[in-house]
Design an enzyme around this catalytic site. Structure first.
Site, PDB file in Angstrom:
ATOM      1  N   ALA A  53      21.190 -38.053 -72.861  1.00 44.60           N
ATOM      2  CA  ALA A  53      21.757 -37.762 -73.532  1.00 44.60           C
ATOM      3  C   ALA A  53      21.032 -39.398 -74.854  1.00 44.60           C
ATOM      4  O   ALA A  53      21.332 -38.752 -76.118  1.00 44.60           O
ATOM      5  CB  ALA A  53      22.614 -38.268 -73.146  1.00 44.60           C
ATOM      6  N   ASP A  54      20.718 -40.271 -74.262  1.00 43.07           N
ATOM      7  CA  ASP A  54      19.684 -41.665 -75.174  1.00 43.07           C
ATOM      8  C   ASP A  54      18.638 -40.277 -76.182  1.00 43.07           C
ATOM      9  O   ASP A  54      18.789 -40.360 -76.913  1.00 43.07           O
ATOM     10  CB  ASP A  54      19.196 -42.240 -74.534  1.00 43.07           C
ATOM     11  CG  ASP A  54      20.096 -43.250 -73.578  1.00 43.07           C
ATOM     12  OD1 ASP A  54      20.623 -44.218 -74.036  1.00 43.07           O
ATOM     13  OD2 ASP A  54      20.565 -42.470 -72.263  1.00 43.07           O
ATOM     14  N   MET A  55      17.739 -39.676 -75.516  1.00 42.36           N
ATOM     15  CA  MET A  55      16.690 -39.124 -75.936  1.00 42.36           C
ATOM     16  C   MET A  55      16.629 -37.635 -77.311  1.00 42.36           C
ATOM     17  O   MET A  55      16.974 -38.049 -77.998  1.00 42.36           O
ATOM     18  CB  MET A  55      15.494 -38.462 -75.297  1.00 42.36           C
ATOM     19  CG  MET A  55      15.064 -39.398 -74.318  1.00 42.36           C
ATOM     20  SD  MET A  55      13.991 -38.748 -73.514  1.00 42.36           S
ATOM     21  CE  MET A  55      14.626 -38.010 -72.215  1.00 42.36           C
TER      22      MET A  55
ATOM     23  N   GLY B 175      18.476 -40.572 -79.707  1.00 40.90           N
ATOM     24  CA  GLY B 175      17.221 -40.943 -80.330  1.00 40.90           C
ATOM     25  C   GLY B 175      16.904 -39.670 -81.251  1.00 40.90           C
ATOM     26  O   GLY B 175      16.361 -40.664 -82.799  1.00 40.90           O
TER      27      GLY B 175
END
Length: 411
Positions: free
Chosen positions: A178-180, A183
């Protein structure tokens, strides 16, 4: 510690990259923000990490005592350490804002405003500034004030419910998915906003980057499918609900291969390659819809055939037949694979702790203005003195700020 395996790359400033005139102030923490700013830094942006005295939490994610995540996601960046609880530190930050193109933060919504650094204030200081705001749930909405780590997003987005096997629990991803994703979406949004400054109305803007929205978007047409059928997508392991055959299969030497025959022509080629052209006219497998209905029968046939071959023999057989079968790799295999090595998908960068540190190469690859590795991930506050002197502070004034704890530089 292993010896270098991949191509060793030296840091260089010969090629500045396509974003060479873009300065980014990065106040974010952990993976989403660092993925975003790494993407920009790899393409030449001057990314200045503005860290608290404790430093970005990513520095604490260590393997055998080495901060490998920090080394990977913060290459090509500089570090300025400011205690933003102090008004003098915030004044320094505002001076930097006037000289910057992008401002990235990942505080909980409302924190920036309480610090006296609202987007409105930042845009008054620099009307062309792009303010990118990363959060778990977005800047508004009922959940906006909740903590928003990627794990929670991977659960609520619908991803985990789709992932895994039907007879097992939902499965979270083993990476910072989810974070990547957030980003990378954030980097795309910033590039669009930069284009608007250059060729649009010339004004900066605020970009709302929840971690939730991008992950939900990559799940594809799930909302439309549910509207049409009233059914929730089941967990199917490595099989697909769209095409068959598609699965992983164990070989005789306890290794694995993956297979996808998502067109009718490829499926027929597959059936011929295993000596079963009769399956082409088998009523269970005549078309994709029937193959999906009888996927267990199909998987049993393929498992028996592939299970009698070693991985190497299986790959050689299917590749010679033009069938889309590939190996399941882990890092041991990747280190030996000629494609990874010859295309420099992984490269070795000089590193003070490891000698060289293997990291993923810059992606995507631009032909005329490629990205370049310019410097290793910085020590906390490594560039504090240089940044402040560049703002007009004298060495004595810098030492005075350090003595008061307003700024910090690791020795």
């Amino acid at each position: 510690m292993k010896s270098p395996v991949f191509k060793q790359v030296q840091f260089s400033k010969d090629n500045p990259g396509p974003l060479k005139d873009v300065r980014v102030l990065d106040l974010s923490r952990l993976v989403a923000g660092n993925t975003l700013t790494m993407t920009l830094a790899d393409l030449g942006a001057d990314v200045l990490k503005v860290e608290s005295p404790e430093g970005d939490s990513l520095r604490q994610w260590r393997v055998d005592g080495v901060d490998t995540a920090w080394k990977t996601y913060s290459r090509n960046k500089s570090s300025l350490c400011l205690d933003l609880h102090n008004p003098a530190a915030r004044e320094i930050l505002l001076k930097l804002v006037t000289q910057s193109s992008v401002f990235v933060e990942s505080f909980r919504p409302g924190t920036l405003e309480r610090m006296g650094l609202s987007p409105e204030m930042l845009l008054r200081a620099n009307p062309k500034l792009i303010v990118a705001r990363i959060s778990g749930w977005g800047q508004d909405g009922p959940y906006s004030q909740r903590p928003g780590f990627g794990t929670l997003i991977e659960g609520i987005s619908g991803f985990a419910a789709m992932n895994g096997f039907a007879d097992r629990e939902p499965l979270l991803p083993p990476i910072y998915l989810a974070d990547m994703t957030a980003g990378l979406y954030g980097a795309i949004g910033i590039l669009g906003a930069l284009r608007n400054v250059e060729a649009g109305d010339g004004h900066g803007q605020v970009i709302d980057i929840p971690i939730l929205d991008p992950l939900f978007s990559i799940l594809g047409p799930q909302a439309a499918n549910y509207r049409l059928t009233g059914k929730v997508k089941p967990r199917t392991g490595s099989c697909s609900t769209n095409s068959a055959p598609r699965n992983i299969y164990k070989t005789s030497d306890e290794k694995w291969v993956c297979l996808s025959a998502s067109t009718q022509a490829m499926t027929e080629r597959l059936f011929r390659s295993i000596g079963r052209p009769d399956l082409i006219t088998d009523e269970r497998f005549l078309n994709n819809g029937l193959r999906l209905r009888h996927v267990n029968d199909l998987n049993a046939i393929l498992s028996d055939y592939i299970g009698a071959l070693s991985q190497a023999d299986c790959l050689a057989h299917f590749q010679s037949a033009g069938v889309t079968v590939g190996p399941i790799y882990d890092m041991r295999d990747i280190e030996r694979d000629s494609h990874f090595i010859e295309r420099n998908i992984v490269v070795e960068l000089p590193d003070a702790d490891m000698g060289t540190v293997p990291v993923h190469n810059i992606s995507p690859r631009l032909s005329r203005t490629p990205g370049v590795f310019r410097k290793p991930a910085p020590r906390l506050g490594e560039d504090t003195d240089a940044v402040l002197i560049g703002l007009g502070f004298s060495p004595a004034e810098v030492k005075n700020l350090e003595s008061k704890g307003i700024v910090r530089r690791d020795s």
